[in-house]
Design a protein around this motif. Structure first.
Motif: not given
Length: 444
Positions: A200-201, A204, A208, A222-223, A233, A235-236, A255
């Motif tokens: 997931g990171i 993300e 980004g 973001q968030n 929340r 992600e973007f 997301d």
């Protein structure tokens, strides 16, 4: 001769005919005609006899002349024949002598040529032997030189080839080491991607990076909690302009999702050629994508605070292509959950189109400001026109006053023309106009 006789006969005949006509013309009766005809007949008989005698003489003379001519021609031909035979005999004798002389000269020339050819053959053979010996020596020297150069070149080339092979082998060993390191890195990456949170990171971070490359920092957040009253929340989220009056912001949620396990099982089934297992894993992947889309729709979409749709970002093109390959999946996601599925390329294209929209809105906003400024300038310019009109009137009045003063000055000057002028000093003492004179001098 015969022609002359015939000519004389014709002339006599013409004369006789003329005499006959003359006698006929002069005769006055038949007796005279008879006498005339009789005389004519006698004349004709005499002429005929004369002509016969002349013709006989002419034939005799012609025969004699022809006989003499034949004898002369025969004698001439005999003499010509004898002369020709004599000349031919002389020519044959001369030609035989010339042929004998030519044969002797030809024999002598042949012998001379044979002797010269023998000498030339001996000379050429000697020179050829010398050339062959010289060529043999030079060829031997060339062979030695070529052998030496070939040996040197071959040794040099072989040395370079061995050196290149050694370098290539070193590079191969180095590449193998790098491949081993890369394999270890791939294994580490695979272990990292097996962790759901790490995947997931990574998705993300990729999302980004795309947003940072295409949009400005003011155009997305973001968030952020896009749904009022909810702690979820996204992600973007991209900032979209709302209503122009109150300046509200409408959020577009994005997301990132990366269902690695389902996608990897699908790839393994496809590599193994197991169609039933591949279809089963594809359905599992489809179900997973639907669940993710449903969660995004429930958590982040809230009209009018957000748009009526959201974006599901898949970090790899292969995963995105597999989702597109499922028949009707994208339509179901859009129709039921208001979710648009994108990959890296399609998201970049979408962000570019949004960026163009932002620029268009900025231009429209600036254009309204420009129109307001132009309206204010127009109002002030109207006032400036009025001020110019007033200034023009004042200047016109001053010009009229100056013209009046000039006319009066000319009138006074004409009146004072007869008055005698005083010296400058006396005039200054009397009128005290020194300051005026200085000002006039300064103006000049």
């Amino acid at each position: 001769m015969e022609f002359l006789i015939v000519s004389l006969c014709v002339i006599n005949l013409i004369l006789i005919i003329g005499v006959i006509f003359f006698q006929i013309r002069m005769a006055n009766h038949r007796k005279d005609w008879t006498i005339g005809i009789y005389g004519v007949e006698k004349s004709l008989e005499r002429i005929e006899k004369l002509l016969q005698d002349e013709l006989a003489k002419s034939r005799l003379e012609t025969g004699l002349n022809a006989k003499g001519l034949r004898e002369e021609v025969f004698n001439a031909l005999n003499r010509l024949n004898e002369s020709v035979l004599r000349r031919m005999s002389e020519n044959m004798t001369t030609q035989m002598q010339q042929l004998d002389s030519f044969a002797k000269q030809l024999s002598h020339l042949t012998q001379s040529n044979e002797q010269r050819m023998d000498k030339m053959r001996e000379t050429v053979e000697g020179q050829l032997k010398a050339i062959q010996q010289d060529n043999t020596i030079k060829l031997e020297e060339m062979r030695k030189t070529v052998d030496e150069k070939l040996n040197v070149t071959l040794e040099k080339r072989l040395g370079e080839s061995f050196r290149l092979v050694s370098e290539r082998l070193e590079l191969v060993h180095k590449g193998l080491g790098e491949m081993q390191s890369l394999a270890l890195g791939v294994g580490d990456l695979k272990r990292v991607l097996t962790n759901v949170k790490t995947r997931g990171i990574w998705g993300e971070m990729q999302l980004g990076s795309l947003l940072e490359q295409i949009l400005t920092i003011e155009q997305y957040a973001q968030n952020i909690a896009t749904k009022p009253g909810s702690s979820e929340r996204v992600e973007f989220a991209i900032k979209l302009p709302g209503r122009a009056k109150d300046g509200d912001v409408v959020w577009l949620p994005i997301d990132a999702k990366f269902p690695q396990e389902d996608y990897q099982r699908l790839l393994d089934a496809q590599e193994q050629g197991d169609f039933s297992l591949a279809e089963e894993t594809a359905k599992a992947l489809e179900s997973r994508i639907k669940n993710e889309a449903k969660n995004i729709a429930n958590k982040y979409i809230s009209v009018p605070a957000t748009t009526d749709f959201a974006i599901l970002f898949l970090p790899t093109e292969g995963l995105y292509a597999e989702v597109l390959r499922r028949p009707g999946l994208c339509d179901i996601l859009m129709r039921e959950y208001k979710i648009i599925v994108t990959g890296p390329t399609t998201l970049a294209a979408l962000l570019n189109s949004l960026q163009m929209g932002f620029r268009t809105l900025a231009i429209e906003k600036r254009s309204s400001e420009v129109w307001n400024i132009l309206g204010a300038v127009k109002s002030e310019f109207g006032k400036f026109g009025d001020l110019l009109d007033k200034t023009h009137k004042k200047l016109q009045e001053a010009s009229n006053s100056i013209d009046t003063a000039a006319r009066k000055t000319r009138t006074i000057t004409r009146k004072l023309k007869d008055v005698e002028e005083l010296p400058q000093e006396e005039a200054v003492n009397i009128l005290g106009t020194a300051a005026i004179s200085e000002e006039l001098d300064n103006c000049d």
